[in-house]
Every structure is written in C-alpha cells, then in structure tokens.
Scaffold this motif. Structure first.
Motif, PDB file in Angstrom:
ATOM      1  N   ASN A  79     -39.161 -54.509  26.843  1.00 57.17           N
ATOM      2  CA  ASN A  79     -39.772 -55.396  26.892  1.00 57.17           C
ATOM      3  C   ASN A  79     -39.605 -56.277  28.085  1.00 57.17           C
ATOM      4  O   ASN A  79     -38.149 -56.312  28.505  1.00 57.17           O
ATOM      5  CB  ASN A  79     -39.574 -56.440  25.709  1.00 57.17           C
ATOM      6  N   LYS A  80     -40.929 -56.741  28.774  1.00 59.91           N
ATOM      7  CA  LYS A  80     -40.146 -56.967  30.251  1.00 59.91           C
ATOM      8  C   LYS A  80     -40.142 -58.177  30.804  1.00 59.91           C
ATOM      9  O   LYS A  80     -39.723 -59.002  31.607  1.00 59.91           O
ATOM     10  CB  LYS A  80     -41.506 -56.313  30.407  1.00 59.91           C
ATOM     11  N   GLU A  83     -36.353 -58.687  31.236  1.00 65.66           N
ATOM     12  CA  GLU A  83     -35.914 -58.323  32.340  1.00 65.66           C
ATOM     13  C   GLU A  83     -34.807 -57.697  33.342  1.00 65.66           C
ATOM     14  O   GLU A  83     -33.857 -57.160  33.895  1.00 65.66           O
ATOM     15  CB  GLU A  83     -37.361 -57.682  33.956  1.00 65.66           C
ATOM     16  N   LYS A  86     -31.998 -56.789  31.747  1.00 67.64           N
ATOM     17  CA  LYS A  86     -31.315 -55.580  30.828  1.00 67.64           C
ATOM     18  C   LYS A  86     -31.089 -54.525  31.361  1.00 67.64           C
ATOM     19  O   LYS A  86     -30.400 -53.671  30.530  1.00 67.64           O
ATOM     20  CB  LYS A  86     -32.964 -54.758  31.479  1.00 67.64           C
TER      21      LYS A  86
END
Length: 644
Positions: A79-80, A83, A86
């Motif tokens: 999922n952005k 980010e 991540k």
C-alpha cells in the motif's frame, strides 16, 4: 655491546581515545533511547493504529505500559500509505519489521482491544512485554556514571604525572627520582670522562667507599656523606654523575633540584622524605641531585620578596635527612651546581657535603683528551691533529668542544665531504665564537672602509704592544652581531699583571683610535670594545686592588650576599674617585693607541686597503707590512680567541 631490551613497551591509552569512546556512548544512548531501530520504525497516532488494525493490515503488536510496537503484514506493505516504512535502512524490503510505534494511554484497555481484534481475525499475534525498570534506571544514571569515569581517569593521569607513580591522587608526594641499578644499562663510564683527573679521582673514591667499605672503616675512617660538584656550565658535572651511575654496583637515584618544587604546599618536603626512604631501603645507595641551587638557596636572604616558605621547608627537610637523628651512613649524596655562592651555609658544612669538588674549565692537555673522546664517532681525515685543535680552543668547556666537533661534521657534510678535516674545525670554531657569516648583509663602501680601518686599528696596536695578544686573522665579513672581527693568540695565564691588562686595553681601544686618526670622527661600532675595557678598568680599580689612589682594597664579595644589599660598600667620595680612576685608565690607553697609530698611519692605511680587497687577512699580511713582531718569536701553536 649493549643488552637488548626484550621487554614489551608499556601500552598507553590515548586520552583522546577515551574522550571519543565516552562521547560516542553518549550519542548512542541518546539515539537508541529515542526509539531508533535499524528497521526504521515511524511514530503514528493511536487512532491511526486502530485504523490499520480494523483494515486487517497489522500482523503483530508488542506493547508495554506506555508504548506499542507495530508489525505490518507483507501484503499491507504494498500500500502506498506505507511507502515510508516499506524498506529498511539498507534499502531492502522490510518484511520482519517493526514498522510503527505508538504511545498508549491505558494498557489494559489497549490489551482488551487487541483481544477483540484477535477474535475477529484482524491480527495474527500480540504480546505484552514484562515490566522492567532497568531502562529507566539506566537512562537516569548512565550520564552520571560516564562523568564519574571521566573524572577518575583525569585524576589518575594528573596524579601519575605529578607524583611519579602509583597512579593515585595521593602519590603526588612521592619522589620523582629515576633509579639506576643492575637492571638498567647505563653506558657512560669513567672512560667516557676525559680530563678532570682530580675530580675523577675523588668521585672514583666515593664509588670505592660503597663497593668496599671495610677497607676504610677497618682503620676507623668514616664514609663521606656527600660530595658537591661545583664549576662553570658545561664542564662535565652531570657527566661525572652519569659515570658514577655506570660504574657503581649500587642503586643510583638521579633527579633534579626542580623536581622537589611543586605548587602544592608540603609536597617538596614529602618528596625528600620519600627519596631518602627509598634510598635507605636499598642501601648502600647513591643519590644525585642536579642543579641543587633550585632548592638549596640560602634562607631569608632575599629582602625584596620575602622568604619562600615552601622552598625553605623543602631545604630544611633535606638538611635533616642528610645529617640528623636517624640518618643512615650508607647513603651518599652527590649534588651539582654552578651557583655554589647562593647555597645555604648549613647545606655546605661538613657532615652534609664533606667534599666540594671543583670542576674547572679544561686546560690544553685536558682539551686534547676531550677532543679524542668526541672525535671517536666522527669520520676525520688522517692528518687531523687533536693537539692543534686543543690549542685553537682556549676557555672552551667540554660541552663547547662537543659542539665544535658536531658543528665541524655538519660543515663537512654541507660541503659533501667524506671526512672532516682541519679547515672544517677552524670554520666550526669561527662559527661558534663569532657567529654565522652574513655575506649578503648590505654594507655601503663608506661603512666598509670604516669597518676595515677599525679592524686594522686593532691589528696594528696589538702588533706593536709587547703584552697584547698577537693577531692571527682579521675579517670584515659580518658575522653574528658584529660587522668585523679579529682573532688573537692569547696566553693562558694563571695571573695577570697590570702592564698586561693595560696593553690589552690599549689594543681593544685601537679600533676607535684608528677611526679618530683617519676620519677625525668616531662611530657606534666600538660598543663591544668599550664594554670590555670598562669592565677591565673597573676590575683593576675595585676588584684586584691595582690602583694607587684606591690602594690595596677590594670591593668584591665572593659570597654573593652583596647583591641583596641596598648600600654600596664604599662612600660617595670613594665612588667619585673610582669613577675618575676608571675614566683616566681608559682615556690614557685611548690616547696611547692614537699616538701609536699616528706614528704608523701609512702602515695602518695599507693594512686597511688589503683588508678591503681581500676581506680576510692573516698574520703573513701583517708581517709583509710591519715586518717581524719585535717582541720575540710567535708561537704558532698558541691558541686563538676572538675580540670584536
């Protein structure tokens, strides 16, 4: 061959390394204490956490009373919105976590919410960490522990530097003497001490006292308690002590008089006690105190600034240890100084320093022996004559001769020679006595002629006077602080008569007299000449009793106490007579020099012309102008010195 030292050198920790480690520890504590992790977790609010939890993105939660660490599912990392977490700090996909952390208010309510989410299948696992106060305790006390450690380290270094050993703050009162015994290989022996035969004999006898005391005590003799080496600087006093350390088979404690002096009150006396305590434990032993005048000055003499209580307490303790109740006769004290006149009388008396050994400047025979010692490591030419070198260095001490040998080797190396020859030594003597040549110094033609006339005046007058030292060489090349110089061949006299001193004064005034005769003007170039003749005239009148009006009286004080007195040892009327007689002596010799130069004016000018042309002239040039010296044959082997 010297023994090899197989002991590993003692490892020393740099203080800068310690400071760096402490600073790094503080930085790491501040970073890790603020929640830093290699996986780069980010802070989020509690409501945001519940939003991730309800949307089935949280895989695991670890929590305690105040904080929760959040681990996301691998699918959620795509999922952005995640980010930022991540990847880890190395740029790789951060699957393991943790990814977020959040502050929680009520841990019981938070645990209840996690339990409900687990029942609904929204979270895989959660765990409550056990309560521990070590983190808080460490965060509170670690800075204080680091500061205390730094303070202890600094105190150990300060006490080690000031106290000489033990590494404790209270070791500052310990002796700083260096011990030489069978474990320390001292390479200097009596073979390395050239000349000084009388001093060596007495020093060797002291060593023999400790090696074989029964030889002297069996017939009722007592071993001396101390010996004081007195003499000008550079004559070999410390070298004799080093030879004792190399020859004696007993412990040898060496230190300087300034090692007793410290900013803390009572330290000097404490170090004296500790020094003699160590020596008595290792007796028979020798203690050597170099430059003893630093601590042994006469008490209560300086009326200007008052007495120094700390230095006097140190001296009192030294006097007590050397000759007092409970002293040990198996400890001999050697001391060295070039200021015996300022030492306390109680220190100089028999029973403390039983012997005073005067180490004088070497004579021509001793200088030859000293040259032979210092020339051993030097690659010298085969035709080099040490007797000639000894005759070229009158008044030189052993240290000066060592300097001449080293300077000659440097001069030869500068000229790319493979060995040191006679000329290199002559250049070294000129360099040490006169200073470095300044061939690039700007001198106008008028000044150059004035300098040549001045130096030619010295040469002419000294050549014409019976008792003046004959000339060897004259130069107008600037050297050191002088614009010109003249080298002479003085006799090494034990006593000096008035006519000899007057002739020397007349020769010294020959430079200014030549300026007066040729230019009818005088200059400032005769400063060193005036200084010399003034000292000679004052000595004749006030020290040696060679003046008819003053009579057989001397105002010289060999004890050195007159420097602390406000009053002069003579009246105002006598002072006027002294000033008048000094001035009359100098003026009479000045007029005598003027008359000599007027009678030989043409020869003076001829000599100056040759000097301007060649810049350096020798005895042969004077003989070509004046003829042979009328006062007997010049000894070619006489030593040389310099008079500006």
């Amino acid at each position: 061959m010297a023994k090899e030292n197989n002991q590993n050198p003692k490892f020393k920790i740099s203080p800068w390394l310690v400071y760096g480690v402490i600073l790094g520890a503080l930085l790491l504590f501040s970073v890790f204490g603020s929640g830093f992790d290699l996986n780069n977790p980010r802070p989020i609010t509690l409501s945001k956490f519940h939003q991730y939890l309800d949307s089935n993105q949280v895989a695991k939660v670890d929590f305690n009373k105040s904080k929760a660490t959040v681990y996301l599912k691998e699918s959620a990392l795509q999922n952005k919105s995640h980010e930022a977490v991540k990847n880890d700090v190395f740029g790789k996909l951060n699957v393991k976590g943790p990814h977020y952390f959040t502050e929680i208010g009520n841990d019981e309510l938070f645990e209840k919410n996690l339990q409900e989410a687990s029942q609904k299948g929204l979270i895989d696992d959660y765990e409550k960490e056990p309560d521990s106060a070590w983190g808080e305790i460490l965060s509170i006390f670690l800075p204080f522990i680091l500061i205390a450690g730094l303070w202890i380290f600094m105190m150990r270094r300060m006490s080690g530097g000031a106290g000489g050993g033990g590494g404790q703050i209270f070791s500052i009162g310990k002796s700083k003497a260096k011990l030489f015994d069978e474990k320390n290989d001292v390479k200097v022996t009596f073979e390395n001490v050239a000349g000084l035969e009388g001093a060596k004999e007495e020093i060797q006898e002291i060593v023999e006292f400790l090696k074989n005391p029964e030889k002297y005590t069996s017939i009722g003799g007592k071993i001396p308690k101390g010996a004081l080496l007195v003499g000008p600087p550079g004559t070999g006093k410390t070298l004799l002590a080093k030879a004792v350390a190399g020859e004696a088979k007993v412990p040898f404690f060496s230190l300087s008089g300034s090692d007793f002096v410290e900013m803390f009150v009572g330290v000097g006396a404490s170090r004296v006690r500790d020094l003699f305590k160590q020596a008595k434990e290792k007796s028979p032993a020798i203690i050597f105190i170099d430059e003893i005048d630093a601590v042994g000055r006469a008490r209560g003499k300086n009326n200007m600034s008052g007495s120094n209580d700390e230095r006097e307490n140190t001296l009192n303790q030294l006097l007590t240890e050397m000759d007092g109740f409970g002293t040990n006769t198996n400890v001999i004290v050697l001391a060295a100084t070039n200021r015996a006149d300022v030492l306390d009388k109680a220190l100089m008396r028999a029973g403390r320093f039983d012997r005073q050994i005067y180490v004088d400047l070497p004579d021509i025979r001793e200088r030859k022996e000293i040259f032979e010692v210092h020339l051993k490591p030097i690659k010298k030419s085969e035709e080099l004559d040490t007797e000639f070198l000894a005759k070229q260095t009158p008044g030189f001490s052993g240290a000066d001769i060592a300097n001449v040998c080293n300077e000659a080797a440097l001069i030869a190396a500068r000229k790319d020679k493979k060995s040191v020859n006679k000329q290199d030594f002559l250049d070294a003597v000129d360099r040490i006595v006169g200073g470095l040549e300044k061939k690039n110094k700007i001198v106008t033609p008028e000044e150059k002629r004035a300098i040549a006339i001045h130096e030619a005046g010295h040469a002419t007058v000294s050549w014409m006077l019976e008792h003046a030292a004959p000339l060897v060489k004259v130069t107008i090349v600037p050297r050191g602080q002088s614009l010109g110089a003249a080298w002479y061949l003085p006799e090494e006299r034990l006593i000096v008569r008035p006519e000899q001193m007057l002739d020397e004064m007349c020769a010294t005034m020959g430079g200014r007299a030549a300026e007066k005769v040729i230019f009818d003007k005088i200059s400032t170039g005769a400063l060193s000449d005036l200084e010399k003749v003034t000292k000679q005239a004052r000595a004749m009148v006030t020290v040696y009793g060679l003046n008819d009006k003053i009579g057989n009286i001397t105002y010289y004080d060999s004890s050195g106490q007159s420097e602390y007195s406000f009053s002069k040892p003579y009246s105002e009327d006598t002072a006027k007579i002294i000033d008048t007689e000094i001035s009359a002596l100098i003026e009479n010799q000045y007029q005598r020099a003027i008359q000599l130069l007027k009678d030989n004016k043409d020869k003076l000018v001829a000599l100056a012309d040759i000097l301007i042309e060649k810049e350096v002239i020798f005895k042969d040039d004077l003989e070509a102008i004046f003829g042979k010296r009328p006062f007997g044959k010049i000894d070619e082997n006489l030593p040389e010195t310099i008079i500006e």
